[in-house]
Design a protein around this motif. Structure first.
Motif, short mmCIF file in Angstrom:
data_model
loop_
_atom_site.label_atom_id
_atom_site.label_comp_id
_atom_site.label_asym_id
_atom_site.label_seq_id
_atom_site.Cartn_x
_atom_site.Cartn_y
_atom_site.Cartn_z
N ALA A 52 45.58 53.99 -14.08
CA ALA A 52 46.60 53.33 -13.24
C ALA A 52 47.80 52.95 -14.10
N ASP A 107 51.52 52.30 -9.83
CA ASP A 107 50.64 52.12 -8.67
C ASP A 107 50.65 50.67 -8.21
N ALA A 133 52.52 52.30 -3.76
CA ALA A 133 52.44 51.22 -4.75
C ALA A 133 52.36 49.87 -4.05
N LEU A 152 44.81 49.41 -3.17
CA LEU A 152 45.31 50.59 -3.88
C LEU A 152 44.65 51.86 -3.35
N ALA A 191 46.86 55.09 -4.17
CA ALA A 191 47.24 54.84 -5.56
C ALA A 191 46.03 55.09 -6.47
#
Length: 175
Positions: free
Chosen positions: A5, A69, A128, A155, A160
């Motif tokens: 990430a 992200d 994001a 996420l 993400a």
């Protein structure tokens, strides 16, 4: 996504951006993340002055250009005239997630009565998540511990990168 990430850390401060004092909040966020997360991540830190345009540009740059992200902002969420981080965040996001701010204020109120002055919020820009954290390092830890259980699932929902937390410190909730 099968990659580490990218986590943007955006410090909002007129004085820190001018080099008048060292940023303590950005490094505090990175330290708490290093403690909480068991999955690899890349931290991308930036400092911008207070104001809608500068904060908006910082968020957009971290998401659209750096490919973050998750963006964690710190500072600019109080009632002072130059505290415009929530307004810039709303401008940068397609969807707002006010529950993040509600939970952070509730947790902070357990420690200080002035937490009701905080205007933190969160929202989504593309793939994001952007979360406004307070500016004090001790408050950063408290609020990040409060909201982190929901962040990995969020996420995942928006496409993400996946992050994993240390369940001994904070257990991510994925229904």
């Amino acid at each position: 996504m099968d990659r580490p990430a990218r986590i943007g850390i955006l410090t909002i401060s007129d004085r820190a951006s001018a080099g008048l004092y060292a940023d303590e909040s950005g490094p505090a966020i990175e330290a708490v993340l290093a403690e909480m997360l068991t999955s690899p991540f890349e931290a991308i830190s930036r400092i911008v002055p207070d104001g809608i345009e500068s904060v908006h540009a910082g968020i957009v740059g971290l998401v659209d250009e750096a490919g973050c992200d998750l963006v964690l902002t710190t500072g600019g969420t109080g009632p002072a005239p130059r505290d415009l981080t929530p307004e810039a965040t709303e401008r940068a996001c397609e969807k707002m997630l006010p529950g993040f701010g509600e939970l952070m204020r509730a947790k902070s109120l357990e420690r200080v009565p002035t937490a009701i002055l905080s205007r933190q919020t969160a929202g989504i820009r593309g793939r994001a998540l952007i979360v406004n954290l307070p500016g004090r390092p001790s408050s950063i830890r408290t609020t990040l511990l409060a909201v982190m259980p929901a962040i990995p699932y969020c996420l995942g929902l928006i496409g993400a990168a996946r992050i994993e937390t240390d369940p001994a410190l904070v257990a991510a909730f994925r229904p």
